[in-house]
Design a protein around this motif. Structure first.
Motif, PDB file in Angstrom:
ATOM      1  N   ALA A  83      68.647  18.864  30.276  1.00  0.00           N
ATOM      2  CA  ALA A  83      69.815  19.772  29.729  1.00  0.00           C
ATOM      3  C   ALA A  83      70.515  18.663  28.766  1.00  0.00           C
ATOM      4  N   VAL A  84      71.028  19.195  27.579  1.00  0.00           N
ATOM      5  CA  VAL A  84      71.847  18.327  26.436  1.00  0.00           C
ATOM      6  C   VAL A  84      73.100  18.987  26.740  1.00  0.00           C
ATOM      7  N   SER A 110      75.950  12.175  30.555  1.00  0.00           N
ATOM      8  CA  SER A 110      75.216  13.083  31.592  1.00  0.00           C
ATOM      9  C   SER A 110      76.251  13.256  32.758  1.00  0.00           C
ATOM     10  N   SER A 111      77.303  12.213  33.151  1.00  0.00           N
ATOM     11  CA  SER A 111      78.032  12.444  33.813  1.00  0.00           C
ATOM     12  C   SER A 111      79.211  13.630  33.813  1.00  0.00           C
ATOM     13  N   ASP A 112      79.562  13.625  32.648  1.00  0.00           N
ATOM     14  CA  ASP A 112      80.373  14.689  32.157  1.00  0.00           C
ATOM     15  C   ASP A 112      79.947  15.983  32.044  1.00  0.00           C
ATOM     16  N   LEU A 113      78.577  16.299  31.943  1.00  0.00           N
ATOM     17  CA  LEU A 113      77.821  17.394  31.585  1.00  0.00           C
ATOM     18  C   LEU A 113      77.428  17.857  33.109  1.00  0.00           C
ATOM     19  N   GLN A 114      77.370  16.815  34.169  1.00  0.00           N
ATOM     20  CA  GLN A 114      77.203  17.221  35.546  1.00  0.00           C
ATOM     21  C   GLN A 114      78.622  17.932  36.014  1.00  0.00           C
ATOM     22  N   ALA A 130      69.805   5.041  32.448  1.00  0.00           N
ATOM     23  CA  ALA A 130      70.678   5.106  31.714  1.00  0.00           C
ATOM     24  C   ALA A 130      71.372   3.604  31.084  1.00  0.00           C
ATOM     25  N   PRO A 131      71.986   3.455  30.073  1.00  0.00           N
ATOM     26  CA  PRO A 131      72.499   2.283  29.674  1.00  0.00           C
ATOM     27  C   PRO A 131      73.420   1.669  30.573  1.00  0.00           C
ATOM     28  N   ASP A 157      70.475  10.753  30.698  1.00  0.00           N
ATOM     29  CA  ASP A 157      71.154  10.089  29.223  1.00  0.00           C
ATOM     30  C   ASP A 157      69.814   9.854  28.507  1.00  0.00           C
ATOM     31  N   THR A 158      69.842  10.177  27.257  1.00  0.00           N
ATOM     32  CA  THR A 158      68.618   9.666  26.485  1.00  0.00           C
ATOM     33  C   THR A 158      69.056   8.378  25.817  1.00  0.00           C
TER      34      THR A 158
END
Length: 208
Positions: free
Chosen positions: A135-136, A97-101, A53-54, A84-85
């Protein structure tokens, strides 16, 4: 040569299909049962994992990866990674990705009281290679029988199909106007050479 040509076309077709099947978004209706973070060693197949991740250390051989564990309506498990992509390929520009988790953890439900969601993802689940789709997005739905129309895939494939048709027409016109006349001229020149050679040998044998 015919078999070689069609084998080549088939190989190209399989590669193109695999590329789009891996890259384009897919949608699964599932029930989330758990979320966790695992330390993953990428081994021999790093191409099936996103870059770090950045803002984090780049180039490592292992790192912590978020996972979302789910079950489909038919009772089969379905596991997704949550990475993250960034600005890399595929171009989903995912940095949340943190929010999605957190969303996934908030939607965990049980078999007796299921809460169904649609997970949009890309990639493949290959157990032999230990690879997981990424997962997106996650979206709650009313039930497991919800109908999902892949509008993004339809639009992308339609645009690419129109571009391919346009390129094919350009190539056909170029082949008809440029290449075919050259081939015809080359064929005529070869026939003239062949006729002259035949006439030369006929005159030569007559003299003898």
């Amino acid at each position: 040569m015919v078999y070689v040509k069609w084998t080549f076309y088939l190989l190209i077709g399989v590669l193109v299909f695999s590329f789009f099947h891996y890259t384009l978004p897919q949608h699964d209706v599932v029930r989330i049962t758990n979320t966790e973070v695992r330390r993953v060693d990428f081994g021999d197949y790093p191409i099936f994992w996103s870059d770090a991740a950045p803002g984090t250390e780049q180039g490592g051989t292992n790192r912590d990866v978020r996972f979302i564990e789910t079950f489909r309506p038919n009772g089969k498990p379905s596991i997704y990674r949550n990475e993250d992509t960034g600005w890399s390929w595929p171009p989903y520009f995912k940095v949340d990705s943190s929010d999605l988790q957190a969303e996934a953890g908030n939607l965990v439900s049980t078999k007796d009281n299921p809460e169904w969601v649609v997970i949009t993802h890309y990639g493949w689940r290959v157990q032999y290679l230990s690879t997981y789709p990424n997962a997106v997005t996650i979206k709650p739905v009313a039930g497991p029988d919800v109908r999902i129309i892949p509008w993004v895939n339809i639009i992308i494939l339609s645009v690419l199909g129109l571009i391919a048709l346009w390129l094919w027409r350009l190539w056909s016109r170029f082949h008809e106007n440029r290449i075919e006349p050259l081939l015809e001229n080359a064929e005529e020149a070869w026939e003239n050479v062949d006729q002259r050679a035949e006439g030369f040998f006929q005159r030569l044998f007559r003299r003898r």
